[in-house]
Design an enzyme around this catalytic site. Structure first.
Site, PDB file in Angstrom:
ATOM      1  N   ARG A 171      65.047  64.401  26.417  1.00  0.00           N
ATOM      2  CA  ARG A 171      65.791  63.502  27.323  1.00  0.00           C
ATOM      3  C   ARG A 171      65.267  62.056  27.229  1.00  0.00           C
ATOM      4  NH1 ARG A 171      67.778  67.866  27.182  1.00  0.00           N
ATOM      5  NH2 ARG A 171      68.655  69.059  28.894  1.00  0.00           N
ATOM      6  N   CYS A 223      71.644  68.652  35.450  1.00  0.00           N
ATOM      7  CA  CYS A 223      70.346  68.933  36.063  1.00  0.00           C
ATOM      8  C   CYS A 223      69.793  67.655  36.679  1.00  0.00           C
ATOM      9  CB  CYS A 223      69.388  69.488  35.021  1.00  0.00           C
ATOM     10  SG  CYS A 223      69.745  71.209  34.621  1.00  0.00           S
ATOM     11  N   GLU A 292      60.019  65.398  37.910  1.00  0.00           N
ATOM     12  CA  GLU A 292      60.502  64.036  37.610  1.00  0.00           C
ATOM     13  C   GLU A 292      62.019  64.050  37.527  1.00  0.00           C
ATOM     14  OE1 GLU A 292      59.590  61.668  33.975  1.00  0.00           O
ATOM     15  OE2 GLU A 292      57.672  62.697  34.238  1.00  0.00           O
TER      16      GLU A 292
HETATM   17  N1  EPU Z   1      66.674  80.142  36.541  1.00  0.00           N
HETATM   18  C1  EPU Z   1      66.468  80.694  37.775  1.00  0.00           C
HETATM   19  N2  EPU Z   1      67.065  80.096  38.849  1.00  0.00           N
HETATM   20  C2  EPU Z   1      67.835  78.989  38.759  1.00  0.00           C
HETATM   21  C3  EPU Z   1      68.030  78.427  37.477  1.00  0.00           C
HETATM   22  C4  EPU Z   1      67.429  79.017  36.372  1.00  0.00           C
HETATM   23  O1  EPU Z   1      65.774  81.683  37.923  1.00  0.00           O
HETATM   24  O2  EPU Z   1      68.330  78.518  39.772  1.00  0.00           O
HETATM   25  C5  EPU Z   1      66.061  80.798  35.369  1.00  0.00           C
HETATM   26  C6  EPU Z   1      67.122  81.402  34.441  1.00  0.00           C
HETATM   27  O3  EPU Z   1      67.498  82.678  34.863  1.00  0.00           O
HETATM   28  C7  EPU Z   1      66.392  81.425  33.102  1.00  0.00           C
HETATM   29  C8  EPU Z   1      65.483  80.193  33.180  1.00  0.00           C
HETATM   30  O4  EPU Z   1      65.368  79.839  34.561  1.00  0.00           O
HETATM   31  O5  EPU Z   1      65.576  82.550  33.011  1.00  0.00           O
HETATM   32  C9  EPU Z   1      66.049  78.995  32.394  1.00  0.00           C
HETATM   33  O6  EPU Z   1      67.357  78.679  32.889  1.00  0.00           O
HETATM   34  P1  EPU Z   1      68.478  77.962  32.014  1.00  0.00           P
HETATM   35  O7  EPU Z   1      68.734  78.763  30.777  1.00  0.00           O
HETATM   36  O8  EPU Z   1      69.607  77.652  32.900  1.00  0.00           O
HETATM   37  O9  EPU Z   1      67.767  76.660  31.488  1.00  0.00           O
HETATM   38  P2  EPU Z   1      67.131  75.447  32.274  1.00  0.00           P
HETATM   39  O10 EPU Z   1      65.768  75.225  31.659  1.00  0.00           O
HETATM   40  O11 EPU Z   1      67.168  75.643  33.733  1.00  0.00           O
HETATM   41  C10 EPU Z   1      67.935  73.654  30.591  1.00  0.00           C
HETATM   42  C11 EPU Z   1      68.489  72.251  30.677  1.00  0.00           C
HETATM   43  C12 EPU Z   1      69.989  72.271  30.851  1.00  0.00           C
HETATM   44  C13 EPU Z   1      70.623  73.048  29.706  1.00  0.00           C
HETATM   45  C14 EPU Z   1      70.056  74.473  29.719  1.00  0.00           C
HETATM   46  C15 EPU Z   1      70.567  75.302  28.575  1.00  0.00           C
HETATM   47  C16 EPU Z   1      66.914  70.692  31.663  1.00  0.00           C
HETATM   48  C17 EPU Z   1      66.454  70.009  32.898  1.00  0.00           C
HETATM   49  N3  EPU Z   1      67.904  71.578  31.807  1.00  0.00           N
HETATM   50  O12 EPU Z   1      68.093  74.262  31.867  1.00  0.00           O
HETATM   51  O13 EPU Z   1      70.426  70.923  30.764  1.00  0.00           O
HETATM   52  O14 EPU Z   1      72.034  73.090  29.824  1.00  0.00           O
HETATM   53  O15 EPU Z   1      68.615  74.394  29.581  1.00  0.00           O
HETATM   54  O16 EPU Z   1      70.009  74.880  27.379  1.00  0.00           O
HETATM   55  O17 EPU Z   1      66.395  70.415  30.576  1.00  0.00           O
HETATM   56  C18 EPU Z   1      70.897  68.929  31.949  1.00  0.00           C
HETATM   57  O18 EPU Z   1      70.015  68.403  31.286  1.00  0.00           O
HETATM   58  O19 EPU Z   1      71.609  68.282  32.762  1.00  0.00           O
HETATM   59  C19 EPU Z   1      71.134  70.364  31.799  1.00  0.00           C
HETATM   60  C20 EPU Z   1      71.991  71.027  32.557  1.00  0.00           C
END
Ligand code: EPU
Length: 299
Positions: A171, A223, A292
């Site tokens: 990012r 996010c 952050e």
């Molecule tokens: N999870 C939870 N509860 C929640 C959300 C997530 O338990 O409320 C768990 C999920 O079940 C999973 C893990 O956390 O086991 C990771 O979740 P997810 O795959 O949704 O990935 P993330 O790390 O939460 C990141 C990016 C997203 C991107 C997704 C998919 C960031 C801040 N977020 O989310 O990007 O779409 O991976 O690659 O880097 C964005 O930047 O705006 C964004 C949405």
């Protein structure tokens, strides 16, 4: 007041009408550039208007304050359709203007059968905004495809940059040694040759995953916090700290993914900021991690 070809000076719009969170007060003015020449003239025009110049694409990663804002918005229009400018045996080079919407670019890549950015399917931003914050999702990082970037700044004028001139990270995108405002005009992206069927199938798969785990139709800016490390999801940390679904007035942490701050209707930036503080505090208390912001705060 500066007047320049390719640059229109318009009244300041409400940020609530230009951002996907639908929050934020009125900017001082809008400068709309329809050429590189127009972009070059923007810093001078903003200086005469007396506001801070900021580039606005689709407004999908912005959290703007309520009230009158000392901002001059730089917007771009009249972008060309994405174009294959060079083709090798296994790869192709695609020229894309910053004002192109990311879904439009991905639609062209699918039609051409060019692979590498399928993970970005479903992100509503502009190509310029996605480059400026180095958007990434499901294994695709926009910078992985980036070969050449053309940007304009007050101090340097038009700059043609290659990857070695840039700092690219999670990012994050900046121009090495450059401080202050710059605006992206266009980029050249290197993609792998595949087939339209394979690229479309992967994009559909990503969209299905996103619909199941992210509030894709809600008013949000994606996010709200960055992940603190590649191993830690801010959404998971917020969820464990009890923030999922937590609301204040018209704003809430989504019930589907706790790291999406959503405007349920009638939300305000003051409510959003209070929720951000509460979410950060809850995660700090439970996990000892200070989150952050990923969204960009204006002014
Ligand atoms: N999870 C939870 N509860 C929640 C959300 C997530 O338990 O409320 C768990 C999920 O079940 C999973 C893990 O956390 O086991 C990771 O979740 P997810 O795959 O949704 O990935 P993330 O790390 O939460 C990141 C990016 C997203 C991107 C997704 C998919 C960031 C801040 N977020 O989310 O990007 O779409 O991976 O690659 O880097 C964005 O930047 O705006 C964004 C949405």
């Amino acid at each position: 007041m500066n007047k320049a070809p390719g640059l229109a000076i318009l009244p300041g719009p409400l940020l609530a009408e230009r951002t996907t969170l639908e929050l934020g007060g009125r900017a001082l003015a809008e400068l709309r550039a329809d050429s590189l020449e127009g972009l070059e003239a923007a810093p001078g025009a903003a200086a005469s208007l007396g506001g801070r110049l900021v580039a606005l694409g689709e407004g999908s990663n912005i959290l703007a304050d309520d009230g009158d804002l000392p901002l001059v918005l730089l917007t771009q229009q009249g972008g060309r359709t994405p174009l294959v400018v060079n083709e090798g045996k296994d790869t192709a080079l695609v020229l894309v203007d910053a004002s192109t919407r990311l879904p439009v670019l991905l639609g062209r890549l699918a039609a051409w059968g060019l692979s590498g950015l399928e993970g970005l399917a479903g992100i509503p931003g502009s190509v310029g905004g996605a480059l400026a914050m180095n958007a990434g999702s499901y294994g695709s990082l926009l910078s992985d495809a980036l070969e050449v970037l053309v940007a304009v700044s007050a101090s340097q004028g038009i700059m043609t940059l290659d990857r070695d001139d840039l700092e690219l990270g999670y990012r994050h995108m900046s121009i090495t040694g450059h401080t202050g405002f710059f605006c992206i005009d266009n980029a050249e992206l290197r993609l792998r040759k595949s087939s339209p069927e394979a690229v479309r199938a992967r994009m559909r798969e990503i969209m299905t995953k996103k619909r199941a785990t992210q509030p894709v139709t809600a008013k949000s800016a994606g996010c709200v916090f960055k992940n603190p490390s590649p191993e830690q999801s801010a959404g998971k940390l917020l969820d464990e700290a009890g923030c999922k679904g937590f609301s204040l007035g018209g704003m809430a942490f989504s019930t589907l993914h706790a790291n999406f701050l959503v405007n349920l209707g009638g939300g305000t930036t003051a409510q959003a900021l209070e929720l951000i503080d509460k979410g950060r505090e809850a995660v700090r208390a439970m996990h000892g991690v200070t989150l952050e912001l990923e969204v960009v705060r204006w002014p």
